[in-house]
Design an enzyme around this catalytic site. Structure first.
Site, PDB file in Angstrom:
ATOM      1  N   CYS A   2       0.680  -1.023   0.080  1.00 45.74           N
ATOM      2  CA  CYS A   2       0.029   0.016   0.109  1.00 45.74           C
ATOM      3  C   CYS A   2       0.918   1.176   0.028  1.00 45.74           C
ATOM      4  O   CYS A   2       1.735   1.450   1.119  1.00 45.74           O
ATOM      5  CB  CYS A   2      -0.973  -0.023   1.405  1.00 45.74           C
ATOM      6  N   GLU A 102      -4.044   1.318  -5.762  1.00 45.47           N
ATOM      7  CA  GLU A 102      -3.115   0.356  -6.459  1.00 45.47           C
ATOM      8  C   GLU A 102      -3.158   0.463  -8.030  1.00 45.47           C
ATOM      9  O   GLU A 102      -3.983   1.062  -8.210  1.00 45.47           O
ATOM     10  CB  GLU A 102      -3.518  -1.110  -6.000  1.00 45.47           C
TER      11      GLU A 102
END
Length: 232
Positions: A2, A102
């Protein structure tokens, strides 16, 4: 992994959701990046927000700047890494968010950014750990990182990891210093994909300086050059 997330909510919304007081000013954040100072809630002070830097400086590199690359820790090995073991045991925190990003690789050069949110796009908390260290000026600073796990089915279509999102009912247990290690480890699971959704956003999110509402808006899939693609 992340590497970016959003916290596009007001101070009042944060205080109401987490039943914690925020004494410092806060403006919605749309593109949070490593090394930035952001709100967290620690087990030491669960009724108030603290502001820590995202990116832990390991103990062996004391007096070094915040580590922009050391921003996540794999939950599967959290009790094995010397640099994380103590923090996992004593220094756990909630990292408030309302979405994370993402990038999906399409071919060799193209990457399309996606934003992941819960249905309703409400607030949630990543599982985090934090550290305290001394800066080169002798000041005390606090940093945190986000724990990651295997992806759920939704996230697996984009990336091979995802951040650990704690269900609301587990947040207090995560912060509680008395919670047994085996219980903590059981909590580090992929969040149910049926409770999440994802959509493509503008490649403007690639630039940290673009911290505005536009980066969280749904857009047609575009590559990092701004060209529309056929992939979603």
């Amino acid at each position: 992994m992340c590497g970016r997330y959003s916290l596009a909510k007001s101070k009042t919304e944060l205080e109401n959701r987490f039943a914690a007081e925020m004494l410092e000013p806060f403006a919605p954040r749309y593109n949070i990046a490593p090394a930035q100072l952001v709100p967290v809630i620690t087990g030491e002070s669960p009724k108030g927000f603290s502001h820590f830097y995202w990116g832990i400086t390991p103990a062996f590199s004391k007096n070094k700047p915040v580590a922009s690359k050391l921003i996540n820790a794999r939950s599967e090995t959290i009790t094995e890494k010397i640099s994380f073991k103590t923090s996992f045991k004593k220094n756990r925190c909630l990292v408030p968010a309302d979405g994370f990003y993402e990038w999906k690789k399409i071919g060799k050069k193209t990457k399309v950014p996606y934003r992941f949110v819960l249905h309703g796009e409400g607030l949630f908390a990543f599982a985090g750990i934090w550290e305290e260290y001394e800066t080169e000026n002798g000041d005390i600073a606090h940093t945190f990182l986000i724990l990651t796990t295997a992806p759920n089915q939704l996230a697996s279509e984009i990336h091979d990891r995802m951040p650990v999102i704690l269900p609301p009912g587990q947040e207090a247990t995560w912060l509680d210093p008395q919670t047994p290690e085996n219980v903590l480890l059981e909590m580090l699971q992929p969040y149910p994909d049926k409770e999440m959704m994802t959509y493509t956003v503008s490649p403007m999110v690639n630039q940290v300086a673009n911290d505005n509402p536009y980066v969280i808006r749904k857009t047609l899939p575009m590559d990092q050059f701004g060209n529309y693609t056929l992939f979603g």
